[in-house]
Structure formats: structure tokens, C-alpha cells
Design a protein around this motif. Structure first.
Motif, PDB file in Angstrom:
ATOM      1  N   ASP A   1       9.890   2.324   3.859  1.00  0.00           N
ATOM      2  CA  ASP A   1       8.808   1.343   3.805  1.00  0.00           C
ATOM      3  C   ASP A   1       7.879   1.492   5.004  1.00  0.00           C
ATOM      4  OD1 ASP A   1      10.006   0.457   1.538  1.00  0.00           O
ATOM      5  OD2 ASP A   1      10.753  -1.411   2.368  1.00  0.00           O
ATOM      6  N   ASP A   2       8.469   1.663   6.200  1.00  0.00           N
ATOM      7  CA  ASP A   2       7.661   1.848   7.413  1.00  0.00           C
ATOM      8  C   ASP A   2       6.829   3.117   7.309  1.00  0.00           C
ATOM      9  OD1 ASP A   2       8.661  -0.450   8.541  1.00  0.00           O
ATOM     10  OD2 ASP A   2      10.168   0.592   9.747  1.00  0.00           O
ATOM     11  N   GLU A   3       7.424   4.170   6.781  1.00  0.00           N
ATOM     12  CA  GLU A   3       6.692   5.432   6.641  1.00  0.00           C
ATOM     13  C   GLU A   3       5.534   5.263   5.673  1.00  0.00           C
ATOM     14  OE1 GLU A   3       9.403   8.552   5.572  1.00  0.00           O
ATOM     15  OE2 GLU A   3      10.690   8.144   7.299  1.00  0.00           O
TER      16      GLU A   3
ATOM     17  N   MET B   1       1.464   6.402  -9.155  1.00  0.00           N
ATOM     18  CA  MET B   1       1.788   5.074  -8.640  1.00  0.00           C
ATOM     19  C   MET B   1       1.653   5.090  -7.124  1.00  0.00           C
ATOM     20  SD  MET B   1       5.140   2.890  -9.597  1.00  0.00           S
ATOM     21  CE  MET B   1       6.204   3.148  -8.200  1.00  0.00           C
ATOM     22  N   ILE B   2       1.120   4.029  -6.564  1.00  0.00           N
ATOM     23  CA  ILE B   2       0.974   3.927  -5.111  1.00  0.00           C
ATOM     24  C   ILE B   2       1.973   2.892  -4.615  1.00  0.00           C
ATOM     25  CG2 ILE B   2      -0.597   3.344  -3.223  1.00  0.00           C
ATOM     26  CD1 ILE B   2      -2.923   4.134  -5.064  1.00  0.00           C
ATOM     27  N   ALA B   3       2.756   3.253  -3.618  1.00  0.00           N
ATOM     28  CA  ALA B   3       3.745   2.326  -3.069  1.00  0.00           C
ATOM     29  C   ALA B   3       3.059   1.098  -2.491  1.00  0.00           C
ATOM     30  CB  ALA B   3       4.578   3.015  -1.992  1.00  0.00           C
ATOM     31  N   THR B   4       3.663  -0.054  -2.697  1.00  0.00           N
ATOM     32  CA  THR B   4       3.096  -1.307  -2.204  1.00  0.00           C
ATOM     33  C   THR B   4       2.857  -1.254  -0.704  1.00  0.00           C
ATOM     34  OG1 THR B   4       4.293  -2.479  -3.934  1.00  0.00           O
ATOM     35  CG2 THR B   4       3.467  -3.810  -2.126  1.00  0.00           C
ATOM     36  N   GLU B   5       3.783  -0.654   0.036  1.00  0.00           N
ATOM     37  CA  GLU B   5       3.654  -0.596   1.492  1.00  0.00           C
ATOM     38  C   GLU B   5       2.447   0.228   1.914  1.00  0.00           C
ATOM     39  OE1 GLU B   5       6.474  -0.228  -0.139  1.00  0.00           O
ATOM     40  OE2 GLU B   5       7.548  -2.018   0.519  1.00  0.00           O
ATOM     41  N   VAL B   6       2.112   1.267   1.139  1.00  0.00           N
ATOM     42  CA  VAL B   6       0.927   2.073   1.433  1.00  0.00           C
ATOM     43  C   VAL B   6      -0.321   1.201   1.301  1.00  0.00           C
ATOM     44  CG1 VAL B   6      -0.498   4.018   0.669  1.00  0.00           C
ATOM     45  CG2 VAL B   6       1.982   4.267   0.760  1.00  0.00           C
ATOM     46  N   VAL B   7      -0.353   0.393   0.249  1.00  0.00           N
ATOM     47  CA  VAL B   7      -1.497  -0.500   0.031  1.00  0.00           C
ATOM     48  C   VAL B   7      -1.589  -1.515   1.167  1.00  0.00           C
ATOM     49  CG1 VAL B   7      -2.505  -2.223  -1.513  1.00  0.00           C
ATOM     50  CG2 VAL B   7      -1.396  -0.197  -2.457  1.00  0.00           C
ATOM     51  N   TYR B   8      -0.434  -2.068   1.586  1.00  0.00           N
ATOM     52  CA  TYR B   8      -0.435  -3.013   2.708  1.00  0.00           C
ATOM     53  C   TYR B   8      -0.987  -2.351   3.969  1.00  0.00           C
ATOM     54  CZ  TYR B   8       2.570  -6.229   0.046  1.00  0.00           C
ATOM     55  OH  TYR B   8       3.083  -7.085  -0.885  1.00  0.00           O
ATOM     56  N   GLY B   9      -0.609  -1.109   4.209  1.00  0.00           N
ATOM     57  CA  GLY B   9      -1.113  -0.385   5.379  1.00  0.00           C
ATOM     58  C   GLY B   9      -2.613  -0.190   5.322  1.00  0.00           C
ATOM     59  N   LEU B  10      -3.102   0.173   4.138  1.00  0.00           N
ATOM     60  CA  LEU B  10      -4.546   0.331   3.951  1.00  0.00           C
ATOM     61  C   LEU B  10      -5.270  -0.980   4.233  1.00  0.00           C
ATOM     62  CD1 LEU B  10      -4.525   2.351   0.607  1.00  0.00           C
ATOM     63  CD2 LEU B  10      -5.581   3.144   2.714  1.00  0.00           C
ATOM     64  N   LEU B  11      -4.780  -2.046   3.620  1.00  0.00           N
ATOM     65  CA  LEU B  11      -5.447  -3.341   3.776  1.00  0.00           C
ATOM     66  C   LEU B  11      -5.395  -3.840   5.215  1.00  0.00           C
ATOM     67  CD1 LEU B  11      -4.235  -5.150   0.523  1.00  0.00           C
ATOM     68  CD2 LEU B  11      -6.510  -4.244   0.998  1.00  0.00           C
ATOM     69  N   ALA B  12      -4.239  -3.723   5.836  1.00  0.00           N
ATOM     70  CA  ALA B  12      -4.086  -4.202   7.212  1.00  0.00           C
ATOM     71  C   ALA B  12      -5.041  -3.476   8.146  1.00  0.00           C
ATOM     72  CB  ALA B  12      -2.640  -4.013   7.677  1.00  0.00           C
ATOM     73  N   THR B  13      -5.141  -2.166   8.001  1.00  0.00           N
ATOM     74  CA  THR B  13      -6.019  -1.375   8.865  1.00  0.00           C
ATOM     75  C   THR B  13      -7.481  -1.733   8.638  1.00  0.00           C
ATOM     76  OG1 THR B  13      -4.414   0.420   8.821  1.00  0.00           O
ATOM     77  CG2 THR B  13      -6.630   0.972   9.551  1.00  0.00           C
ATOM     78  N   ILE B  14      -7.870  -1.883   7.383  1.00  0.00           N
ATOM     79  CA  ILE B  14      -9.259  -2.220   7.079  1.00  0.00           C
ATOM     80  C   ILE B  14      -9.599  -3.611   7.600  1.00  0.00           C
ATOM     81  CG2 ILE B  14     -10.845  -2.718   5.170  1.00  0.00           C
ATOM     82  CD1 ILE B  14      -9.426  -0.351   3.677  1.00  0.00           C
ATOM     83  N   LEU B  15      -8.684  -4.575   7.425  1.00  0.00           N
ATOM     84  CA  LEU B  15      -8.939  -5.931   7.918  1.00  0.00           C
ATOM     85  C   LEU B  15      -9.044  -5.959   9.435  1.00  0.00           C
ATOM     86  CD1 LEU B  15      -6.658  -8.065   5.572  1.00  0.00           C
ATOM     87  CD2 LEU B  15      -9.152  -8.070   5.672  1.00  0.00           C
TER      88      LEU B  15
END
Length: 74
Positions: A12-14, A47-61
């Protein structure tokens, strides 16, 4: 394909870190080609892992928030 190790890093961290890296790539080069390349890369397995999406969103925010703070200082 599970590897039992004593490392603190989990898949998940990766995935989260990978999402952050992808977002930084896009923020540094916000072009349609860059976006399409990232989408192709992320959607390789369909399929995109949920954690990847969270990383994208967190960085953009975080990027958006830091830009707003910079504007307020001027």
C-alpha cells in the motif's frame, strides 16, 4: 506474489508513493501528452490501485495549497 519481509514498507505504501511520483511528474510537466502517458502506465492492468489514486490526490492537493499560500504572501 507476496514477499514476507521485516521491512516497514507495505505494498500500500509503495502504491501511495508511486501515485505521489506520478502526480509530481504531471505537475512538473502539465501537458496532455504527459497525462496520456501516465494514464496508459497506470491503467496497464485495467485497474488502478486505490492507494495510487490517494497518492495522486494528496500530492495535487498539497501542491494547490502551497500555491495558494504563495499568492497570499505577495
Amino acid at each position: 506474489m507476496t514477499n514476507e519481509t521485516n521491512e516497514t514498507s507495505t505494498p500500500d505504501d509503495e502504491d501511495f508513493d508511486y501515485g505521489c511520483k506520478c502526480a509530481m511528474t504531471l505537475l512538473n510537466e502539465p501537458t496532455e501528452d504527459c497525462l496520456n502517458d501516465l494514464i496508459d502506465e497506470l491503467d496497464e492492468d485495467g485497474m488502478i490501485a486505490t492507494e495510487v489514486v490517494y497518492g495522486l490526490l494528496a500530492t495535487i492537493l498539497m501542491s494547490m495549497n502551497s500555491e495558494e499560500e504563495d499568492e497570499e504572501e505577495h
